[in-house]
Design a protein around this motif. Sequence first.
Motif, short mmCIF file in Angstrom:
data_model
loop_
_atom_site.label_atom_id
_atom_site.label_comp_id
_atom_site.label_asym_id
_atom_site.label_seq_id
_atom_site.Cartn_x
_atom_site.Cartn_y
_atom_site.Cartn_z
N ASP A 1 4.19 -1.41 11.52
CA ASP A 1 5.18 -2.31 12.11
C ASP A 1 5.02 -3.74 11.61
N CYS A 2 3.77 -4.19 11.51
CA CYS A 2 3.51 -5.55 11.02
C CYS A 2 3.95 -5.70 9.57
N LEU A 3 3.59 -4.73 8.75
CA LEU A 3 3.99 -4.79 7.35
C LEU A 3 5.51 -4.75 7.21
N ARG A 4 6.15 -3.90 8.00
CA ARG A 4 7.61 -3.79 7.92
C ARG A 4 8.26 -5.13 8.28
N ILE A 5 7.76 -5.81 9.30
CA ILE A 5 8.31 -7.12 9.69
C ILE A 5 8.14 -8.13 8.56
N ILE A 6 6.96 -8.13 7.94
CA ILE A 6 6.71 -9.05 6.83
C ILE A 6 7.64 -8.75 5.66
N ILE B 1 10.50 -7.18 5.65
CA ILE B 1 11.90 -7.46 5.98
C ILE B 1 12.18 -8.96 5.89
N GLU B 2 11.23 -9.77 6.33
CA GLU B 2 11.40 -11.22 6.24
C GLU B 2 11.50 -11.68 4.79
N LEU B 3 10.84 -10.96 3.91
CA LEU B 3 10.83 -11.32 2.48
C LEU B 3 11.71 -10.39 1.65
N LYS B 4 12.70 -9.79 2.28
CA LYS B 4 13.55 -8.79 1.60
C LYS B 4 14.34 -9.37 0.44
N ASN B 5 14.60 -10.65 0.44
CA ASN B 5 15.36 -11.26 -0.65
C ASN B 5 14.50 -11.63 -1.85
N ASP B 6 13.21 -11.45 -1.72
CA ASP B 6 12.30 -11.72 -2.82
C ASP B 6 11.86 -10.39 -3.43
N SER B 7 12.70 -9.89 -4.34
CA SER B 7 12.43 -8.57 -4.90
C SER B 7 11.14 -8.54 -5.72
N ASN B 8 10.76 -9.66 -6.32
CA ASN B 8 9.50 -9.69 -7.06
C ASN B 8 8.32 -9.43 -6.13
N PHE B 9 8.37 -9.98 -4.93
CA PHE B 9 7.33 -9.73 -3.93
C PHE B 9 7.30 -8.25 -3.56
N LEU B 10 8.47 -7.68 -3.32
CA LEU B 10 8.52 -6.27 -2.94
C LEU B 10 8.05 -5.36 -4.06
N TYR B 11 8.39 -5.69 -5.31
CA TYR B 11 7.89 -4.91 -6.44
C TYR B 11 6.37 -4.95 -6.48
N SER B 12 5.80 -6.10 -6.20
CA SER B 12 4.34 -6.22 -6.18
C SER B 12 3.74 -5.38 -5.06
N CYS B 13 4.42 -5.36 -3.93
CA CYS B 13 3.91 -4.60 -2.77
C CYS B 13 3.89 -3.10 -3.04
N ILE B 14 4.86 -2.59 -3.77
CA ILE B 14 4.88 -1.14 -4.01
C ILE B 14 3.74 -0.71 -4.92
N LEU B 15 3.12 -1.66 -5.59
CA LEU B 15 1.99 -1.33 -6.47
C LEU B 15 0.64 -1.39 -5.77
N VAL B 16 0.61 -1.86 -4.52
CA VAL B 16 -0.67 -2.00 -3.81
C VAL B 16 -1.27 -0.64 -3.52
N ASN B 17 -0.54 0.18 -2.82
CA ASN B 17 -0.99 1.55 -2.52
C ASN B 17 0.19 2.35 -1.98
N ARG B 18 -0.03 3.61 -1.76
CA ARG B 18 1.06 4.50 -1.32
C ARG B 18 1.59 4.09 0.06
N TYR B 19 0.72 3.64 0.92
CA TYR B 19 1.10 3.22 2.27
C TYR B 19 2.11 2.06 2.21
N TRP B 20 1.79 1.03 1.42
CA TRP B 20 2.68 -0.12 1.28
C TRP B 20 3.97 0.29 0.57
N CYS B 21 3.84 1.14 -0.42
CA CYS B 21 5.00 1.59 -1.18
C CYS B 21 5.99 2.31 -0.26
N ARG B 22 5.49 3.16 0.60
CA ARG B 22 6.34 3.92 1.52
C ARG B 22 7.13 3.01 2.44
N ILE B 23 6.59 1.83 2.74
CA ILE B 23 7.27 0.88 3.62
C ILE B 23 8.24 -0.01 2.83
#
Length: 83
Positions: free
Chosen positions: A7-12, A14-36
Amino acid sequence: MSQLTEDCLRIIFIELKNDSNFLYSCILVNRYWCRIAIPILWKNPYNNKNISNNNKFYNTIINFLPENSKQFLLENNIELPFL
């Protein structure tokens, strides 16, 4: 090391949803982050203005088209990039 709850990660994310570079970086952290992050990133893919190369998005879609669909488009004079 403590782990952030989903839930905490999802809130973070979603707040940064317009920063696709940030989200691309997050999907590379691990499967858990990628799934969110993936559903947030793909929720409105046409609206991501921060994507460094929009052709990546279109290439992905084109590459997943079956060959007969690509051929149909070409036969009807619809030009697809990078075919």
